[in-house]
Motif scaffolding. Structure first.
Motif, PDB file in Angstrom:
ATOM      1  N   TRP A  17       0.831  -1.197   0.000  1.00 49.98           N
ATOM      2  CA  TRP A  17       0.000   0.000   0.000  1.00 49.98           C
ATOM      3  C   TRP A  17       0.869   1.251   0.000  1.00 49.98           C
ATOM      4  O   TRP A  17       1.914   1.299   0.623  1.00 49.98           O
ATOM      5  CB  TRP A  17      -0.889   0.008   1.239  1.00 49.98           C
ATOM      6  CG  TRP A  17      -1.878  -1.102   1.243  1.00 49.98           C
ATOM      7  CD1 TRP A  17      -1.731  -2.316   1.850  1.00 49.98           C
ATOM      8  CD2 TRP A  17      -3.154  -1.133   0.615  1.00 49.98           C
ATOM      9  NE1 TRP A  17      -2.847  -3.090   1.636  1.00 49.98           N
ATOM     10  CE2 TRP A  17      -3.732  -2.389   0.891  1.00 49.98           C
ATOM     11  CE3 TRP A  17      -3.870  -0.214  -0.141  1.00 49.98           C
ATOM     12  CZ2 TRP A  17      -4.996  -2.742   0.423  1.00 49.98           C
ATOM     13  CZ3 TRP A  17      -5.123  -0.572  -0.597  1.00 49.98           C
ATOM     14  CH2 TRP A  17      -5.675  -1.822  -0.318  1.00 49.98           C
ATOM     15  N   LYS A  19       0.548   5.881  -0.298  1.00 50.42           N
ATOM     16  CA  LYS A  19      -0.239   7.101  -0.411  1.00 50.42           C
ATOM     17  C   LYS A  19       0.271   7.902  -1.595  1.00 50.42           C
ATOM     18  O   LYS A  19       1.423   7.778  -1.995  1.00 50.42           O
ATOM     19  CB  LYS A  19      -0.095   7.957   0.841  1.00 50.42           C
ATOM     20  CG  LYS A  19      -0.773   7.409   2.061  1.00 50.42           C
ATOM     21  CD  LYS A  19      -0.632   8.417   3.191  1.00 50.42           C
ATOM     22  CE  LYS A  19      -1.065   7.826   4.506  1.00 50.42           C
ATOM     23  NZ  LYS A  19      -0.903   8.788   5.602  1.00 50.42           N
ATOM     24  N   ASN A  29      -6.847  12.835   5.718  1.00 46.42           N
ATOM     25  CA  ASN A  29      -7.917  12.500   4.770  1.00 46.42           C
ATOM     26  C   ASN A  29      -7.334  11.829   3.539  1.00 46.42           C
ATOM     27  O   ASN A  29      -7.566  12.260   2.420  1.00 46.42           O
ATOM     28  CB  ASN A  29      -8.688  13.756   4.363  1.00 46.42           C
ATOM     29  CG  ASN A  29      -9.443  14.355   5.509  1.00 46.42           C
ATOM     30  OD1 ASN A  29      -9.965  13.634   6.338  1.00 46.42           O
ATOM     31  ND2 ASN A  29      -9.503  15.663   5.581  1.00 46.42           N
ATOM     32  N   CYS A  30      -6.545  10.802   3.747  1.00 47.96           N
ATOM     33  CA  CYS A  30      -5.834  10.164   2.640  1.00 47.96           C
ATOM     34  C   CYS A  30      -6.391   8.776   2.350  1.00 47.96           C
ATOM     35  O   CYS A  30      -6.951   8.121   3.221  1.00 47.96           O
ATOM     36  CB  CYS A  30      -4.349  10.029   2.963  1.00 47.96           C
ATOM     37  SG  CYS A  30      -3.541  11.596   3.246  1.00 47.96           S
ATOM     38  N   VAL A  31      -6.200   8.367   1.133  1.00 43.62           N
ATOM     39  CA  VAL A  31      -6.454   6.986   0.762  1.00 43.62           C
ATOM     40  C   VAL A  31      -5.128   6.347   0.396  1.00 43.62           C
ATOM     41  O   VAL A  31      -4.155   7.033   0.088  1.00 43.62           O
ATOM     42  CB  VAL A  31      -7.445   6.870  -0.419  1.00 43.62           C
ATOM     43  CG1 VAL A  31      -8.804   7.396  -0.027  1.00 43.62           C
ATOM     44  CG2 VAL A  31      -6.932   7.556  -1.653  1.00 43.62           C
ATOM     45  N   GLU A  32      -5.097   5.041   0.464  1.00 42.42           N
ATOM     46  CA  GLU A  32      -3.924   4.278   0.058  1.00 42.42           C
ATOM     47  C   GLU A  32      -4.316   3.406  -1.122  1.00 42.42           C
ATOM     48  O   GLU A  32      -5.455   2.970  -1.232  1.00 42.42           O
ATOM     49  CB  GLU A  32      -3.425   3.403   1.210  1.00 42.42           C
ATOM     50  CG  GLU A  32      -2.902   4.217   2.376  1.00 42.42           C
ATOM     51  CD  GLU A  32      -2.490   3.352   3.553  1.00 42.42           C
ATOM     52  OE1 GLU A  32      -1.431   3.620   4.113  1.00 42.42           O
ATOM     53  OE2 GLU A  32      -3.239   2.419   3.899  1.00 42.42           O
ATOM     54  N   VAL A  42      -8.101   0.230  -3.242  1.00 40.62           N
ATOM     55  CA  VAL A  42      -8.072   1.538  -2.596  1.00 40.62           C
ATOM     56  C   VAL A  42      -8.707   1.380  -1.223  1.00 40.62           C
ATOM     57  O   VAL A  42      -9.756   0.741  -1.082  1.00 40.62           O
ATOM     58  CB  VAL A  42      -8.867   2.583  -3.427  1.00 40.62           C
ATOM     59  CG1 VAL A  42      -8.846   3.938  -2.742  1.00 40.62           C
ATOM     60  CG2 VAL A  42      -8.327   2.682  -4.843  1.00 40.62           C
ATOM     61  N   ARG A  43      -8.057   1.980  -0.198  1.00 40.48           N
ATOM     62  CA  ARG A  43      -8.597   1.911   1.158  1.00 40.48           C
ATOM     63  C   ARG A  43      -8.343   3.226   1.887  1.00 40.48           C
ATOM     64  O   ARG A  43      -7.513   4.039   1.482  1.00 40.48           O
ATOM     65  CB  ARG A  43      -7.981   0.751   1.948  1.00 40.48           C
ATOM     66  CG  ARG A  43      -6.523   0.978   2.297  1.00 40.48           C
ATOM     67  CD  ARG A  43      -5.947  -0.181   3.074  1.00 40.48           C
ATOM     68  NE  ARG A  43      -4.556   0.089   3.443  1.00 40.48           N
ATOM     69  CZ  ARG A  43      -3.762  -0.772   4.016  1.00 40.48           C
ATOM     70  NH1 ARG A  43      -4.202  -1.999   4.286  1.00 40.48           N
ATOM     71  NH2 ARG A  43      -2.529  -0.442   4.334  1.00 40.48           N
ATOM     72  N   ASP A  44      -9.046   3.423   2.989  1.00 43.28           N
ATOM     73  CA  ASP A  44      -8.885   4.586   3.856  1.00 43.28           C
ATOM     74  C   ASP A  44      -7.620   4.388   4.682  1.00 43.28           C
ATOM     75  O   ASP A  44      -7.479   3.388   5.386  1.00 43.28           O
ATOM     76  CB  ASP A  44     -10.110   4.707   4.760  1.00 43.28           C
ATOM     77  CG  ASP A  44     -10.089   5.919   5.669  1.00 43.28           C
ATOM     78  OD1 ASP A  44      -9.039   6.571   5.815  1.00 43.28           O
ATOM     79  OD2 ASP A  44     -11.148   6.211   6.252  1.00 43.28           O
ATOM     80  N   SER A  45      -6.704   5.343   4.630  1.00 47.52           N
ATOM     81  CA  SER A  45      -5.435   5.196   5.352  1.00 47.52           C
ATOM     82  C   SER A  45      -5.627   5.163   6.861  1.00 47.52           C
ATOM     83  O   SER A  45      -4.791   4.615   7.580  1.00 47.52           O
ATOM     84  CB  SER A  45      -4.463   6.319   4.977  1.00 47.52           C
ATOM     85  OG  SER A  45      -4.976   7.573   5.361  1.00 47.52           O
ATOM     86  N   ALA A  52     -11.856  -2.418   1.455  1.00 49.11           N
ATOM     87  CA  ALA A  52     -11.108  -1.867   0.321  1.00 49.11           C
ATOM     88  C   ALA A  52     -11.994  -1.939  -0.916  1.00 49.11           C
ATOM     89  O   ALA A  52     -12.799  -2.859  -1.062  1.00 49.11           O
ATOM     90  CB  ALA A  52      -9.826  -2.666   0.084  1.00 49.11           C
TER      91      ALA A  52
END
Length: 75
Positions: A17, A19, A29-32, A42-45, A52
């Protein structure tokens, strides 16, 4: 962890994963994103063990293209 998607299972156990390089060091407020067999995950960091989203390469290309073209910009 295996995630069911579009009729198959995608294994996220060994996903690498990362960023976006545009994410700031103090941004929460990032996604990985991880490039996995069969697609892009894609997932919430902030919630790495949470759900995902899995996109096909064509879906991902359309998203990236739309982003570059300003399709998702707020007016």
């Amino acid at each position: 962890m295996e995630v069911p998607t579009k009729g198959s299972l995608v294994d996220l156990t060994h996903a690498a994963w990362f960023k976006s390089s545009r994410s700031g060091p103090n941004c929460d407020n990032c996604v990985e994103v991880a490039f996995v067999t069969g697609g892009i995950a894609v997932r919430d960091s902030k919630n790495p063990t949470g759900p995902a989203l899995i996109f096909t390469p064509d879906e991902w290309d359309a998203f990236v293209g739309g982003t570059k073209d300003g399709e998702f910009d707020l007016a």
